[in-house]
Design a protein around this motif. Structure first.
Motif, PDB file in Angstrom:
ATOM      1  N   ARG A 103      32.237  53.605  42.980  1.00 50.70           N
ATOM      2  CA  ARG A 103      33.714  53.533  43.373  1.00 50.70           C
ATOM      3  C   ARG A 103      34.089  54.773  44.253  1.00 50.70           C
ATOM      4  NH1 ARG A 103      37.254  49.746  41.528  1.00 50.70           N
ATOM      5  NH2 ARG A 103      36.032  48.184  42.191  1.00 50.70           N
ATOM      6  N   ALA A 149      41.836  51.702  42.420  1.00 50.69           N
ATOM      7  CA  ALA A 149      42.622  50.270  42.301  1.00 50.69           C
ATOM      8  C   ALA A 149      42.707  49.915  41.015  1.00 50.69           C
ATOM      9  CB  ALA A 149      41.740  49.443  43.227  1.00 50.69           C
ATOM     10  N   SER A 150      43.994  49.353  40.746  1.00 51.92           N
ATOM     11  CA  SER A 150      44.222  48.507  39.297  1.00 51.92           C
ATOM     12  C   SER A 150      44.803  47.291  39.532  1.00 51.92           C
ATOM     13  CB  SER A 150      44.945  49.500  38.489  1.00 51.92           C
ATOM     14  OG  SER A 150      46.261  49.630  39.006  1.00 51.92           O
ATOM     15  N   ILE A 152      43.187  43.915  37.941  1.00 52.22           N
ATOM     16  CA  ILE A 152      42.976  42.993  37.251  1.00 52.22           C
ATOM     17  C   ILE A 152      43.821  43.196  35.862  1.00 52.22           C
ATOM     18  CG2 ILE A 152      40.999  42.069  35.885  1.00 52.22           C
ATOM     19  CD1 ILE A 152      40.781  41.457  39.034  1.00 52.22           C
ATOM     20  N   GLU A 153      44.139  42.252  35.406  1.00 55.15           N
ATOM     21  CA  GLU A 153      44.995  41.927  34.249  1.00 55.15           C
ATOM     22  C   GLU A 153      44.147  42.342  33.007  1.00 55.15           C
ATOM     23  OE1 GLU A 153      45.761  37.671  34.562  1.00 55.15           O
ATOM     24  OE2 GLU A 153      47.806  38.025  34.694  1.00 55.15           O
ATOM     25  N   GLN A 155      42.830  41.598  29.129  1.00 58.90           N
ATOM     26  CA  GLN A 155      42.203  40.436  28.429  1.00 58.90           C
ATOM     27  C   GLN A 155      43.321  39.817  27.409  1.00 58.90           C
ATOM     28  OE1 GLN A 155      38.386  41.232  27.349  1.00 58.90           O
ATOM     29  NE2 GLN A 155      37.411  39.998  29.032  1.00 58.90           N
ATOM     30  N   ARG A 160      48.459  38.066  30.340  1.00 59.24           N
ATOM     31  CA  ARG A 160      47.900  37.366  31.347  1.00 59.24           C
ATOM     32  C   ARG A 160      48.886  36.428  31.889  1.00 59.24           C
ATOM     33  NH1 ARG A 160      41.457  36.957  32.041  1.00 59.24           N
ATOM     34  NH2 ARG A 160      41.546  39.064  31.869  1.00 59.24           N
ATOM     35  N   VAL A 190      41.440  47.659  34.354  1.00 62.91           N
ATOM     36  CA  VAL A 190      40.582  48.712  34.711  1.00 62.91           C
ATOM     37  C   VAL A 190      40.979  49.377  35.793  1.00 62.91           C
ATOM     38  CG1 VAL A 190      37.951  49.414  35.122  1.00 62.91           C
ATOM     39  CG2 VAL A 190      38.495  47.008  34.027  1.00 62.91           C
ATOM     40  N   GLY A 191      40.752  50.618  36.052  1.00 66.22           N
ATOM     41  CA  GLY A 191      41.050  51.452  37.065  1.00 66.22           C
ATOM     42  C   GLY A 191      39.883  52.415  37.159  1.00 66.22           C
ATOM     43  N   ASP A 254      35.404  54.381  33.538  1.00 61.74           N
ATOM     44  CA  ASP A 254      36.208  53.151  34.007  1.00 61.74           C
ATOM     45  C   ASP A 254      37.472  53.399  33.024  1.00 61.74           C
ATOM     46  OD1 ASP A 254      34.396  51.758  35.554  1.00 61.74           O
ATOM     47  OD2 ASP A 254      33.235  51.980  33.715  1.00 61.74           O
ATOM     48  N   ARG A 440      25.628  50.192  32.656  1.00 56.74           N
ATOM     49  CA  ARG A 440      27.082  50.320  32.867  1.00 56.74           C
ATOM     50  C   ARG A 440      27.139  49.937  34.665  1.00 56.74           C
ATOM     51  NH1 ARG A 440      29.764  52.321  37.430  1.00 56.74           N
ATOM     52  NH2 ARG A 440      31.994  51.702  37.055  1.00 56.74           N
ATOM     53  N   ILE A 443      26.511  46.118  35.141  1.00 55.93           N
ATOM     54  CA  ILE A 443      27.748  45.437  34.610  1.00 55.93           C
ATOM     55  C   ILE A 443      28.803  45.807  35.891  1.00 55.93           C
ATOM     56  CG2 ILE A 443      29.853  45.543  33.227  1.00 55.93           C
ATOM     57  CD1 ILE A 443      28.100  46.673  30.864  1.00 55.93           C
ATOM     58  N   PHE A 444      28.848  46.922  36.511  1.00 53.36           N
ATOM     59  CA  PHE A 444      29.777  47.031  37.511  1.00 53.36           C
ATOM     60  C   PHE A 444      29.522  46.042  38.588  1.00 53.36           C
ATOM     61  CE2 PHE A 444      31.185  48.521  41.675  1.00 53.36           C
ATOM     62  CZ  PHE A 444      32.532  48.800  41.379  1.00 53.36           C
ATOM     63  N   VAL A 447      29.779  42.440  37.150  1.00 53.64           N
ATOM     64  CA  VAL A 447      31.097  41.761  36.861  1.00 53.64           C
ATOM     65  C   VAL A 447      32.398  42.162  37.899  1.00 53.64           C
ATOM     66  CG1 VAL A 447      32.958  41.868  34.963  1.00 53.64           C
ATOM     67  CG2 VAL A 447      30.421  41.875  34.499  1.00 53.64           C
ATOM     68  N   ASN A 448      32.288  43.443  38.127  1.00 56.79           N
ATOM     69  CA  ASN A 448      33.233  43.880  39.251  1.00 56.79           C
ATOM     70  C   ASN A 448      32.740  43.252  40.580  1.00 56.79           C
ATOM     71  OD1 ASN A 448      34.333  46.341  41.091  1.00 56.79           O
ATOM     72  ND2 ASN A 448      35.574  45.478  39.984  1.00 56.79           N
TER      73      ASN A 448
HETATM   74  C1  LIG Z   1      32.562  48.406  35.229  1.00 53.73           C
HETATM   75  C2  LIG Z   1      33.657  47.788  35.933  1.00 53.73           C
HETATM   76  C3  LIG Z   1      34.676  48.204  36.678  1.00 53.73           C
HETATM   77  C4  LIG Z   1      35.929  47.795  37.086  1.00 53.73           C
HETATM   78  N1  LIG Z   1      36.678  48.349  37.966  1.00 53.73           N
HETATM   79  C5  LIG Z   1      37.764  47.677  38.382  1.00 53.73           C
HETATM   80  C6  LIG Z   1      38.597  48.600  39.221  1.00 53.73           C
HETATM   81  O1  LIG Z   1      38.586  49.558  39.464  1.00 53.73           O
HETATM   82  N2  LIG Z   1      39.838  47.892  39.582  1.00 53.73           N
HETATM   83  C7  LIG Z   1      40.297  46.500  38.941  1.00 53.73           C
HETATM   84  O2  LIG Z   1      41.431  46.082  39.538  1.00 53.73           O
HETATM   85  N3  LIG Z   1      39.258  45.994  38.192  1.00 53.73           N
HETATM   86  C8  LIG Z   1      38.107  46.384  37.891  1.00 53.73           C
HETATM   87  N4  LIG Z   1      37.385  45.709  37.078  1.00 53.73           N
HETATM   88  C9  LIG Z   1      37.850  44.566  36.587  1.00 53.73           C
HETATM   89  C10 LIG Z   1      36.927  43.344  37.149  1.00 53.73           C
HETATM   90  O3  LIG Z   1      37.393  43.121  38.518  1.00 53.73           O
HETATM   91  C11 LIG Z   1      37.008  42.051  36.469  1.00 53.73           C
HETATM   92  O4  LIG Z   1      36.286  42.286  35.008  1.00 53.73           O
HETATM   93  C12 LIG Z   1      36.122  40.773  36.892  1.00 53.73           C
HETATM   94  O5  LIG Z   1      37.162  40.463  37.913  1.00 53.73           O
HETATM   95  C13 LIG Z   1      36.256  39.586  35.711  1.00 53.73           C
HETATM   96  O6  LIG Z   1      37.559  39.609  35.194  1.00 53.73           O
HETATM   97  P1  LIG Z   1      37.915  39.694  33.822  1.00 53.73           P
HETATM   98  O7  LIG Z   1      37.444  41.048  33.232  1.00 53.73           O
HETATM   99  O8  LIG Z   1      39.526  39.574  33.733  1.00 53.73           O
HETATM  100  O9  LIG Z   1      37.072  38.373  33.009  1.00 53.73           O
HETATM  101  P2  LIG Z   1      37.847  37.335  32.160  1.00 53.73           P
HETATM  102  O10 LIG Z   1      39.052  36.653  32.777  1.00 53.73           O
HETATM  103  O11 LIG Z   1      38.203  38.015  30.745  1.00 53.73           O
HETATM  104  O12 LIG Z   1      36.361  36.366  31.958  1.00 53.73           O
HETATM  105  C14 LIG Z   1      35.343  36.857  31.187  1.00 53.73           C
HETATM  106  C15 LIG Z   1      34.229  36.115  31.775  1.00 53.73           C
HETATM  107  O13 LIG Z   1      34.422  34.889  31.911  1.00 53.73           O
HETATM  108  C16 LIG Z   1      33.741  34.230  33.298  1.00 53.73           C
HETATM  109  N5  LIG Z   1      34.996  33.488  33.829  1.00 53.73           N
HETATM  110  C17 LIG Z   1      36.149  33.593  33.500  1.00 53.73           C
HETATM  111  N6  LIG Z   1      36.901  32.975  34.607  1.00 53.73           N
HETATM  112  C18 LIG Z   1      35.892  32.365  35.574  1.00 53.73           C
HETATM  113  C19 LIG Z   1      35.770  31.470  36.500  1.00 53.73           C
HETATM  114  N7  LIG Z   1      37.039  31.093  36.728  1.00 53.73           N
HETATM  115  N8  LIG Z   1      34.862  31.161  37.095  1.00 53.73           N
HETATM  116  C20 LIG Z   1      33.575  31.599  36.502  1.00 53.73           C
HETATM  117  N9  LIG Z   1      33.518  32.464  35.451  1.00 53.73           N
HETATM  118  C21 LIG Z   1      34.695  33.113  34.975  1.00 53.73           C
HETATM  119  C22 LIG Z   1      33.317  35.482  33.755  1.00 53.73           C
HETATM  120  O14 LIG Z   1      31.569  35.666  33.458  1.00 53.73           O
HETATM  121  C23 LIG Z   1      34.241  36.558  33.511  1.00 53.73           C
HETATM  122  O15 LIG Z   1      33.366  37.790  33.476  1.00 53.73           O
HETATM  123  C24 LIG Z   1      36.056  46.157  36.558  1.00 53.73           C
HETATM  124  C25 LIG Z   1      35.343  45.599  35.959  1.00 53.73           C
HETATM  125  C26 LIG Z   1      34.200  46.271  35.245  1.00 53.73           C
HETATM  126  C27 LIG Z   1      33.243  45.669  34.274  1.00 53.73           C
END
Ligand SMILES: Cc1cc2nc3c(=O)[nH]c(=O)nc-3n(C[C@H](O)[C@H](O)[C@H](O)COP(=O)(O)OP(=O)(O)OC[C@H]3O[C@@H](n4cnc5c(N)ncnc54)[C@H](O)[C@@H]3O)c2cc1C
Length: 502
Positions: A103, A149-150, A152-153, A155, A160, A190-191, A254, A440, A443-444, A447-448
């Motif tokens: 990032r 950037a921040s 994502i909501e 959990q 939510r 996450v930021g 993170d 890590r 995971i980035f 997931v990200n």
């Molecule tokens: C290392 C890291 C760095 C990050 N950095 C940033 C950042 O800088 N800024 C930022 O804004 N965000 C950041 N994020 C957040 C990231 O974008 C979210 O974790 C990602 O979009 C998944 O959203 P969530 O964590 O809310 O998953 P959740 O909604 O909690 O869901 C958990 C898991 O369930 C599954 N899932 C849920 N919904 C669906 C669906 N509709 N379809 C398929 N599978 C699904 C996926 O496997 C998901 O990972 C970061 C995440 C990580 C792990």
């Protein structure tokens, strides 16, 4: 003239009273904190490299007005611009041993430039605010900003938008307004890299659940009162270069970012009361550049693994074994295909209605999913190729002891490499394949950057299959002259020489 700054100026810019927490303690100075210092020093070297004649023309460009600015904030309008941005990304990725600083400032710059690429959409839904988007990009160019950037909501159910029901107390929202700006309250999950960034972008992608006062895009300095940054535990142990080459360059932490009645001035807002700007489909469209940068990171990581695999085979003198050659071939094939995807997405780049050139998103998604699908296997192959090498590594302190060095030379020296070089190579392979840092990073990426399955499922909606469908229709004459006529298509006539089946 220049809009650039030195590494030292960048460091100074982070000593601004920001509220950052690590391990239950308030961080006095992020630039000297053990969990943050090395990562910030890495980024400072990157700022210094903008002045170095050897890298200046990759990391910076000259604006039409003659000012030199960071390539990260260049708004691409031509293929040459995109190639420059790609070269910049690859340089950054190689300096962090295959994209382990994922990032960097060029990443979130792309998120914002992607929104500028669809400025007219923002203008449609937030006409009073949309001009601030271009103004922010200009401001970021002039100040050579590092922006996090921040979006994502968190959990928690109450935070939510879709689940909170009428209890919006934990949902990020505007809680009051005056003529100069708005006050926001809430948190973002996450930021990444927030402690080492100047500004943070705040937005949402939860349409249609987001309500008007929850639907905004803005970017503010991280030292704005009311912002609290909570860092995760570090994964990079403080270590010397030869012991842990990757960990020695620090990391991007993170963080959970809390906005506790934070004042956002009007000129930092480019959408307000505008739920349509929070549509994930729009984010998926504006993300062309950001997703391309994700792909370029995958390419560099893959090419790093090719280089490491060959060096391991050379060092252990295993390169003539067919099974080992197969491993190298598999990793090489993976890297070559990913490199091809980067070029294919570039070749299909298209100008947005607002005149910004963005690479082709369906192609990017397809190749990124491919890269992620195969990554665990490539990692395993590289580990396997090292054999005992990954667990017979020593530290510099060990090798400084004459007896240990003598024993190591006696029993571990290979014909192709000194013990120091072998140890250094294995230490790097360990860092990038087997350490907490590697975990890590995976995971980035997974997931990200979105998991492979999700990237693929998006293809159903964003890839245009109609030209292929029409091609097949034409090929076999589907629907020629309407259904059920039994008419013969030109292709059928060509293949059958005009004979009809009886
Ligand atoms: C290392 C890291 C760095 C990050 N950095 C940033 C950042 O800088 N800024 C930022 O804004 N965000 C950041 N994020 C957040 C990231 O974008 C979210 O974790 C990602 O979009 C998944 O959203 P969530 O964590 O809310 O998953 P959740 O909604 O909690 O869901 C958990 C898991 O369930 C599954 N899932 C849920 N919904 C669906 C669906 N509709 N379809 C398929 N599978 C699904 C996926 O496997 C998901 O990972 C970061 C995440 C990580 C792990």
């Amino acid at each position: 003239m220049t809009f650039l700054r030195t590494g030292q100026e960048y460091r100074e810019s982070l000593r601004d009273g920001r509220e950052v927490w690590y391990g239950g303690k308030r961080v006095e100075d992020v630039t000297t904190h053990p969990a943050m210092r090395a990562g910030i020093d890495f980024q400072a070297r990157m700022y210094d490299a903008q002045h170095d004649p050897a890298t200046r023309d990759v990391l910076t460009y000259v604006r039409p007005d003659g000012e030199r600015a960071a390539t990260a904030w260049l708004v691409p309008r031509t293929r040459e611009d995109l190639l420059l941005k790609l070269a910049e990304s690859e340089y950054r990725c190689w300096q962090s041993f295959g994209a382990f600083h994922s990032r960097q400032p060029n990443h979130v710059a792309w998120v914002i430039i992607g929104q500028l690429a669809y400025e007219s959409v923002f203008r449609t839904h937030a006409p009073e605010w949309a001009d601030n988007l271009a103004r922010y990009v200009e401001h970021a160019q002039r100040n050579n900003l590092a922006t996090a950037a921040s979006i994502i909501e968190p959990q928690g159910t109450k935070a939510r938008t879709a689940k909170a029901g009428d209890d919006r107390s934990a949902v990020m929202r505007v809680v009051s307004r005056d003529s100069g700006g708005v006050v926001i309250r809430g948190a973002k999950a996450v930021g990444t890299a927030a402690p080492m960034s100047n500004d943070v972008q705040i937005g949402s992608i939860y349409y249609p659940h987001v309500r008007p006062d929850e639907a905004f895009w803005c970017c503010i300095p991280l030292n704005t009162p009311g912002i609290r940054v909570y860092c995760r535990e570090a994964v990079a142990p403080a270590a010397g270069f030869r012991d842990h080459p990757l960990a020695s360059i620090g990391e991007e932490l993170d963080c959970l970012v809390v906005y506790d009645d934070v004042y956002v001035p009007n000129d930092r807002i480019w959408a307000l009361d505008a739920p349509a700007t929070c549509d994930p489909a729009l984010f998926g469209t504006t993300g062309g550049g950001e997703f391309w940068i994700h792909l370029s990171r995958s390419v560099v990581k893959a090419e790093l693994m090719v280089g490491l695999a060959q060096l391991v085979a050379d060092t252990l003198e295993t390169g003539s074994i067919p099974a080992v050659q197969d491993h190298i071939n598999e990793i090489t094939q993976w890297a070559l295909i990913l490199r091809g995807g980067l070029g294919a997405a570039l070749d299909r780049a298209a100008l947005t209605p607002d005149g910004v050139l963005l690479p082709h998103i369906p192609t990017i998604n397809a190749f990124r999913a491919y890269g992620l699908d195969h990554y665990p296997r490539m990692n395993q192959l590289l580990q396997q190729m090292c054999g005992q090498g990954l667990v017979t590594r020593l530290t510099e302190a060990d090798l400084a002891v004459p007896q240990i060095r003598a024993d190591y030379e006696q029993y571990h020296q290979t014909g192709q490499s000194s013990v120091d070089d072998k140890n250094l190579l294995m230490n790097l392979v360990f860092d990038v394949t087997s350490s907490a840092y590697a975990g890590r990073s995976e995971i980035f990426d997974n997931v990200n950057g979105l998991p492979a399955g999700l990237l693929r499922s998006l293809l159903y909606y964003i890839s245009d299959r109609s030209p292929h469908v029409e091609k097949v229709r034409g090929l076999i004459g589907l629907g020629v002259d309407g259904p059920g006529t039994g008419a013969t298509s030109a292709t059928e006539a060509w293949h059958t020489g005009g004979r009809t089946q009886g």
